[in-house]
Design an enzyme around this catalytic site. Structure first.
Site, PDB file in Angstrom:
ATOM      1  N   GLY A  42       4.269   6.310  -4.945  1.00 24.00           N
ATOM      2  CA  GLY A  42       4.718   5.214  -3.222  1.00 24.00           C
ATOM      3  C   GLY A  42       6.654   5.309  -4.436  1.00 24.00           C
ATOM      4  O   GLY A  42       7.598   4.858  -3.233  1.00 24.00           O
ATOM      5  N   LYS A  72      -5.259   6.921 -10.233  1.00 21.93           N
ATOM      6  CA  LYS A  72      -4.174   6.985  -8.558  1.00 21.93           C
ATOM      7  C   LYS A  72      -4.243   7.809  -7.577  1.00 21.93           C
ATOM      8  O   LYS A  72      -4.646   9.475  -8.002  1.00 21.93           O
ATOM      9  CB  LYS A  72      -3.230   7.084  -9.153  1.00 21.93           C
ATOM     10  CG  LYS A  72      -1.574   6.595  -8.373  1.00 21.93           C
ATOM     11  CD  LYS A  72      -0.163   6.771  -8.425  1.00 21.93           C
ATOM     12  CE  LYS A  72       0.633   6.186  -7.735  1.00 21.93           C
ATOM     13  NZ  LYS A  72       0.425   4.776  -6.838  1.00 21.93           N
ATOM     14  N   HIS A  97       1.354   7.848 -13.781  1.00 23.64           N
ATOM     15  CA  HIS A  97       0.611   6.906 -13.394  1.00 23.64           C
ATOM     16  C   HIS A  97      -1.240   6.912 -14.139  1.00 23.64           C
ATOM     17  O   HIS A  97      -1.796   8.799 -14.962  1.00 23.64           O
ATOM     18  CB  HIS A  97       0.217   6.852 -11.995  1.00 23.64           C
ATOM     19  CG  HIS A  97       1.428   6.281 -11.324  1.00 23.64           C
ATOM     20  ND1 HIS A  97       2.813   6.740 -11.178  1.00 23.64           N
ATOM     21  CD2 HIS A  97       1.589   5.188 -10.955  1.00 23.64           C
ATOM     22  CE1 HIS A  97       3.506   5.747 -10.460  1.00 23.64           C
ATOM     23  NE2 HIS A  97       2.612   5.002 -10.307  1.00 23.64           N
ATOM     24  N   HIS A  98      -1.294   6.198 -13.789  1.00 22.37           N
ATOM     25  CA  HIS A  98      -3.409   6.063 -14.685  1.00 22.37           C
ATOM     26  C   HIS A  98      -4.070   7.956 -13.779  1.00 22.37           C
ATOM     27  O   HIS A  98      -3.789   8.096 -12.606  1.00 22.37           O
ATOM     28  CB  HIS A  98      -4.071   4.927 -14.851  1.00 22.37           C
ATOM     29  CG  HIS A  98      -3.477   4.883 -12.948  1.00 22.37           C
ATOM     30  ND1 HIS A  98      -4.636   5.036 -12.162  1.00 22.37           N
ATOM     31  CD2 HIS A  98      -2.704   3.754 -13.121  1.00 22.37           C
ATOM     32  CE1 HIS A  98      -4.337   4.204 -10.856  1.00 22.37           C
ATOM     33  NE2 HIS A  98      -3.031   3.313 -11.223  1.00 22.37           N
ATOM     34  N   THR A 139       1.041  -1.098   0.156  1.00 17.53           N
ATOM     35  CA  THR A 139       0.084   0.162  -0.166  1.00 17.53           C
ATOM     36  C   THR A 139       0.624   1.224  -0.117  1.00 17.53           C
ATOM     37  O   THR A 139       1.650   1.677   0.754  1.00 17.53           O
ATOM     38  CB  THR A 139      -0.816   0.097   1.077  1.00 17.53           C
ATOM     39  OG1 THR A 139      -1.930  -1.236   1.360  1.00 17.53           O
ATOM     40  CG2 THR A 139      -2.145   1.041   1.685  1.00 17.53           C
TER      41      THR A 139
END
Length: 242
Positions: A141, A135, A131-132, A75
């Site tokens: 991260g 997110k 990122h997509h 996570t």
């Protein structure tokens, strides 16, 4: 046979992990998602994998501790309070927490640390990631993982040199800082680039994830490796023998 329990089993990563585990003949003990009781899965599995949300981390760790079950935490978006919970859990159970479970990013982390140590403070460090559109956390991260590696290479802490954004008349760049830029759009799985910029030259080290299964495969590998370990904090580099 080692069995894996999945927290966040209905999410993108949870589904990918279940698919990879099945293809590799690894047993899935079950899963839990938002609103589910995390304790039954913790007792049923030999090892847990958590790709859920920061808000669920405390209850998932409590379940893992109660069952004395090792846990892999993938996570992202974790805060200092979450890290403190991980440290407490590691006194009782094996805990592996990482911003990225892929082999390529684990190698990239090592390269960034080495480059930062050898190039010195005269070289500026910037980290860009994309990122997509779905997110929710930024920087990613993985970007923070790479920032930690760069800071460690310079014998400092990322919290002391981190710059997340620049807008307006912010002045000249401060020496020794590590900057982050986050892009979101489309269906990008994950692109990361670390730039070392010196006078008259530049080094760019990049990783592009083309398929989510690379993270799932790494997570399954990490889970199987973690099962049976002594309590403590572990990292992906140890899983891969790097």
């Amino acid at each position: 046979m080692t069995s894996i329990g999945i927290y966040g089993n209905n999410g993108r990563m949870g589904r990918a992990i279940a698919t990879i585990a099945a293809s590799e003949g690894v047993a899935i003990a079950g899963g839990a998602d938002a609103g589910s009781d995390p304790f039954p899965i913790a007792h049923a599995a030999d090892v847990l994998v958590d790709f859920s949300t920061p808000a669920a981390l405390e209850s998932h760790l409590a379940a893992a501790i109660a069952a004395r079950t090792p846990i892999v935490i993938g996570t992202t978006g974790l805060l200092a309070t979450h890290q403190a919970l991980l440290e407490q859990a590691a006194d009782v159970i094996p805990v592996l927490q990482t911003g990225n479970t892929s082999l390529g990013v684990t190698l990239l982390e090592m390269l960034v640390r080495e480059a930062a140590a050898r190039l010195g403070p005269d070289w500026d460090i910037e980290i860009a990631e994309m990122h997509h559109r779905h997110k929710v956390d930024a920087p990613s991260g993985t970007a923070l993982l790479l920032g930690d590696a760069a800071a460690a290479g310079r014998a400092t802490r990322l919290a002391e040199v981190r710059v997340d954004s620049r807008a307006g008349l912010v002045g000249a760049r401060s020496e020794g800082t590590i900057g982050f830029a986050s892009l979101r759009g489309g269906s990008v799985v994950g692109d990361h680039m670390v730039v070392f910029a010196g006078e008259g030259e530049r080094i760019e080290i990049a990783h592009r994830a083309e398929d989510r299964t690379i993270f799932a495969r790494g997570a399954v590998k990490a889970a199987l490796w973690l099962a049976g370990r002594a309590p403590g904090r572990y990292a992906m580099a140890e899983v891969l023998g790097l």
